[in-house]
Scaffold this motif. Sequence first.
Motif, PDB file in Angstrom:
ATOM      1  N   VAL A   1     -12.213   2.087   3.337  1.00  0.00           N
ATOM      2  CA  VAL A   1     -11.020   1.600   2.991  1.00  0.00           C
ATOM      3  C   VAL A   1     -10.834   1.225   1.547  1.00  0.00           C
ATOM      4  O   VAL A   1      -9.875   2.468   1.158  1.00  0.00           O
ATOM      5  N   ILE A   2     -11.824   0.654   1.022  1.00  0.00           N
ATOM      6  CA  ILE A   2     -11.826   1.166  -0.966  1.00  0.00           C
ATOM      7  C   ILE A   2     -11.409   2.804  -0.974  1.00  0.00           C
ATOM      8  O   ILE A   2     -11.083   3.008  -1.390  1.00  0.00           O
TER       9      ILE A   2
ATOM     10  N   VAL B   1      -3.926  -1.159  -2.697  1.00  0.00           N
ATOM     11  CA  VAL B   1      -5.593  -1.314  -2.116  1.00  0.00           C
ATOM     12  C   VAL B   1      -6.754  -1.771  -2.968  1.00  0.00           C
ATOM     13  O   VAL B   1      -7.818  -1.932  -2.627  1.00  0.00           O
TER      14      VAL B   1
ATOM     15  N   VAL C   1      -6.430  -4.741   3.662  1.00  0.00           N
ATOM     16  CA  VAL C   1      -8.484  -4.553   3.645  1.00  0.00           C
ATOM     17  C   VAL C   1      -8.785  -6.092   4.374  1.00  0.00           C
ATOM     18  O   VAL C   1     -10.126  -5.313   5.268  1.00  0.00           O
TER      19      VAL C   1
ATOM     20  N   VAL D   1     -14.513  -2.167   4.744  1.00  0.00           N
ATOM     21  CA  VAL D   1     -13.838  -3.102   3.701  1.00  0.00           C
ATOM     22  C   VAL D   1     -13.976  -1.792   2.918  1.00  0.00           C
ATOM     23  O   VAL D   1     -13.338  -0.784   1.791  1.00  0.00           O
TER      24      VAL D   1
ATOM     25  N   SER E   1       0.614  -1.379  -0.142  1.00  0.00           N
ATOM     26  CA  SER E   1      -0.418   0.286  -0.024  1.00  0.00           C
ATOM     27  C   SER E   1       1.040   1.268  -0.162  1.00  0.00           C
ATOM     28  O   SER E   1       1.794   1.415   1.166  1.00  0.00           O
TER      29      SER E   1
ATOM     30  N   ARG F   1      -9.524  -5.216   7.830  1.00  0.00           N
ATOM     31  CA  ARG F   1     -11.408  -4.575   7.856  1.00  0.00           C
ATOM     32  C   ARG F   1     -12.599  -5.658   7.714  1.00  0.00           C
ATOM     33  O   ARG F   1     -13.899  -5.222   8.164  1.00  0.00           O
TER      34      ARG F   1
ATOM     35  N   GLY G   1      -9.079  -4.587  -2.946  1.00  0.00           N
ATOM     36  CA  GLY G   1     -10.642  -4.163  -2.300  1.00  0.00           C
ATOM     37  C   GLY G   1     -11.536  -4.982  -2.809  1.00  0.00           C
ATOM     38  O   GLY G   1     -12.450  -5.262  -3.021  1.00  0.00           O
TER      39      GLY G   1
END
Length: 305
Positions: free
Chosen positions: A260-261, A272, A90, A257, A79, A93, A276
């Motif tokens: 974070v995406i 990432v 990922v 998720v 990342s 989460r 994801g």
Amino acid sequence: MTRYLLSKLFEAALAIWGVVTIVFFVSRVLGDPAVLLLPIGAVEQDLERLRAALGLDRPILEQYVISMLAMFRGDFGISFQHTRPALDVVLERMPATGLLAGTALVFGTLIGAAAGAIAALRRGTVAEFIVMTAALLGQATPVFWLGIMLILLFAVELGWLPTGGYGSLAYLILPGVTLSVFVSASIARLLRSSLLDIMREDYVRTARAKGLLPKTVFLWHIARNALIPVVTMIGIIAGELLGGSVVIETVFAWPGVGRVIMQAIQAQDFPVIQAGVALVAVIFVVVNLLVDLLYGVLDPRIRRH
């Protein structure tokens, strides 16, 4: 059965490859992550060195081949933001997303199934009107608006629940209820329609004419067949929820998720994003495969096709 499973797995692999490929090329046109990672005013030489370190200075097709080969090994790269393996970012989460999705799906399905059955069995009554009006409002209400209203009422005005975050059961109630409303409304409307269609079938009238108990007719001849489209709906909703509900996770600051995406897209964190999306695609494929297998349990005739 073996051939069926192999064909489904091949279709699943093809779908995942297609999704990841599209995301790879689309993410590359979002912008230059080196510009975001370096301080404002960085010179071109610094940008070029960072692009080389990240592998972004290579031709796009070369980047694609390297990325695909690495993904087959489960390596989505490091990342840009977190300087850790993107897949780890990922996966860590997933428990939060799974908890939220599972809560919304279980309660939404139970409430929706009960409401849909009541509306079908009490057709033409006040009970059906109330249930269908509530279901229509539940589907038409934007989830972000409903979430904000629940925060204002129960967190800001009454002070009963936290406004957002992740922790004890209290943090789960508002986002779980918000998602459950849409789930239950969708299932209630679909189940009511499916039950009413099945009730008009000839084999149901035949079962009643044979003198079977109403409970037996409903459970074995009506409900069992009416559940097939509902199972499809639940499978689709489960895939969406497990893939991360971006809106709800953003409104309630839920570390899932989807959130974070979204953060990775804003930061142009390509590894990432790809990790994801690949995880979400796998979840959708697995859920739909389970739904296909469940069809054969609900209706044995499907196994022969």
